[in-house]
Design a protein around this motif. Sequence first.
Motif, PDB file in Angstrom:
ATOM      1  N   LEU A   1      -1.777  -1.950  -3.947  1.00  0.00           N
ATOM      2  CA  LEU A   1      -2.812  -0.948  -3.737  1.00  0.00           C
ATOM      3  C   LEU A   1      -2.174   0.406  -3.449  1.00  0.00           C
ATOM      4  O   LEU A   1      -1.010   0.490  -3.039  1.00  0.00           O
ATOM      5  CB  LEU A   1      -3.709  -1.341  -2.553  1.00  0.00           C
TER       6      LEU A   1
ATOM      7  N   SER B   1      -8.089   0.315  -8.183  1.00  0.00           N
ATOM      8  CA  SER B   1      -7.629  -1.063  -8.334  1.00  0.00           C
ATOM      9  C   SER B   1      -8.819  -2.007  -8.248  1.00  0.00           C
ATOM     10  O   SER B   1      -9.552  -2.002  -7.251  1.00  0.00           O
ATOM     11  CB  SER B   1      -6.612  -1.415  -7.253  1.00  0.00           C
TER      12      SER B   1
ATOM     13  N   ILE C   1       0.876  -1.178   0.000  1.00  0.00           N
ATOM     14  CA  ILE C   1       0.000   0.000   0.000  1.00  0.00           C
ATOM     15  C   ILE C   1       0.907   1.220   0.000  1.00  0.00           C
ATOM     16  O   ILE C   1       1.592   1.501   0.986  1.00  0.00           O
ATOM     17  CB  ILE C   1      -0.943   0.013   1.216  1.00  0.00           C
TER      18      ILE C   1
ATOM     19  N   ASP D   1      -6.771   3.669  -2.880  1.00  0.00           N
ATOM     20  CA  ASP D   1      -7.510   2.407  -2.971  1.00  0.00           C
ATOM     21  C   ASP D   1      -7.966   1.951  -1.586  1.00  0.00           C
ATOM     22  O   ASP D   1      -9.124   1.567  -1.382  1.00  0.00           O
ATOM     23  CB  ASP D   1      -6.637   1.320  -3.600  1.00  0.00           C
TER      24      ASP D   1
ATOM     25  N   ALA E   1      -8.958  -4.240  -5.014  1.00  0.00           N
ATOM     26  CA  ALA E   1      -9.093  -3.684  -3.668  1.00  0.00           C
ATOM     27  C   ALA E   1     -10.300  -4.262  -2.934  1.00  0.00           C
ATOM     28  O   ALA E   1     -10.206  -4.628  -1.752  1.00  0.00           O
ATOM     29  CB  ALA E   1      -9.179  -2.163  -3.739  1.00  0.00           C
TER      30      ALA E   1
END
Length: 557
Positions: free
Chosen positions: A120, A138, A11, A124, A141
């Motif tokens: 991600l 995405s 992330i 997201d 997600a």
Amino acid sequence: RDLRKYPLLTIDPVDARDHDDAIYVERRPEGYRAYVAIADVSEYVQPGSAVDRDASERCFTTYLPDRAVPMLPAVLASDHCSLLPKQDRYALCTIVDLDKDASVQRFRLVEAVIHVAAKLTYEDAACTLGFVEGEAKSPEAAHFKRDLRVLNELARKLRRLRMRRGALDLDLPEPRVELDPETGRPLSVTRRAKNPGIQGAYQMVEELMLLANERVARWLSGKKSPAVYRVHAPPDPERLQQFELAAERLGVPFEADTLESPLGVSRWLKRIAKHPLRLVLEGLLLRSLKMAQYDIKNIGHFGLASESYLHFTSPIRRYPDLLVHRLAKGLLRGGAIITSVEGIEALRAKATRASEVERVVMQAEREVVDVYRCLLMQDKVGEVYEARVTGLSGSGLYAVLDDPFLDVMVRFESMGPDRYDASDDALSIVGQRSGDRVSLGDRITVVIEDVALLRRTIYGRRVPPAQVLNAAGGDLAGDSSDPSPRSDAQRRAGRHGRSDKQKPAALGRGSGVGASSGAPRRGTGKRGAAVGQGARSADAGRRSGSRTEGPRRQRRR
């Protein structure tokens, strides 16, 4: 360990160039199990190799508005070492068991092979968790919504514990430079927007990084192994006393001994969270704190209220993290603990040099942004702006404009027809004849007077309040308060800097503490310590170990 079955996620910011870390949290009957996998750069960058020598020379990745100068070659930083989705990657993984209140019960560090399930962005994660409205870009997600909820649940508990122990959480503004893709010239310099929802997603990941950094530090310390710690010493009592006096004169009194502990500082920051002079007060506080640095002697981290802390989570962009990885892997593979004087001194020298290079990198990043600020303002000479006074020096004051986000220096002779000097408390300047006082935090109107590109400084002239009212918003560039109106040729010359012979006398005046309203320009020989803070306040955050200094570069990978 084969950890490929676990759905680890990266992330990161939307413009991330590399991916150091992947995380996964599973809920268990007794609480949680957190996996924090960090790219195993040490498997590719062997000690003494050509790549290692180059990485140790750079020491850090440098982030500029138009590019990043990587510590490692791109084939490693963005490919082989980067934790890309759907590919097997080597990693050092911390496995932490926590109870339902997020207290650590067990810690393990393992070499592992992982397989990142999805890449991600913060956006997201924020959209999926409902922190912000809209759909995640995405398509994967939504599939990991349950995992993200568990991750967020643990992160919130970890953050609550960290705040209770007194960790500082300074929300400092960061500059965002927008460039013309064709010419490379700046289009704008603004405060980087901080959407609370996106910020929540960032903090969620940050808490897991802080957890891993702290537990690895404790693990190495428990094994009596030397390490490269990230340390932050408590503030000097003398500096706290000076800050106490300044805060009292700004109307926010407190007792200096309350700031001798991280918890006391944290509680005081909460008290001033909605104060109109919050940014000024936080800037003065930062000036009283020491800078975080690297050292093999563990003295704790004041800003994070941590007894043991190091940098472990970003070996792609920080050489100290790579050194920690090597020490940890040596122990995992049954190697001997470094005890020789030569080995310990070599590690100490590397830690010291990392601190020195970090300051050089910070300076370079800041000065490049200053160059873009000056380029932006070259055709703005004569324009009028609203600003807030954020710093004082021996030659004038510094004010940060509302928009664009930059500092303007207003020299004493550009304050008006009166003669101005700094007050005894160094928190304001006072006209000798009129008694007119301008203090930190005051709102003023300025006219851009000159742009000195070589000095990376923008000069302004203060418009007295009475003239602002009379002008009713008109162009004040040529009003009668300007004792020496400049020709177009003079203005153009000013935009390209001055030679030493052309330096304004005010810059050498007195023994003031001139610096653009934030961190001083270390190493330039031009200025000393600053009073106040402004458009460079994000840099000062590194003093306290706040998020700008922490394990991840917020939105700046």
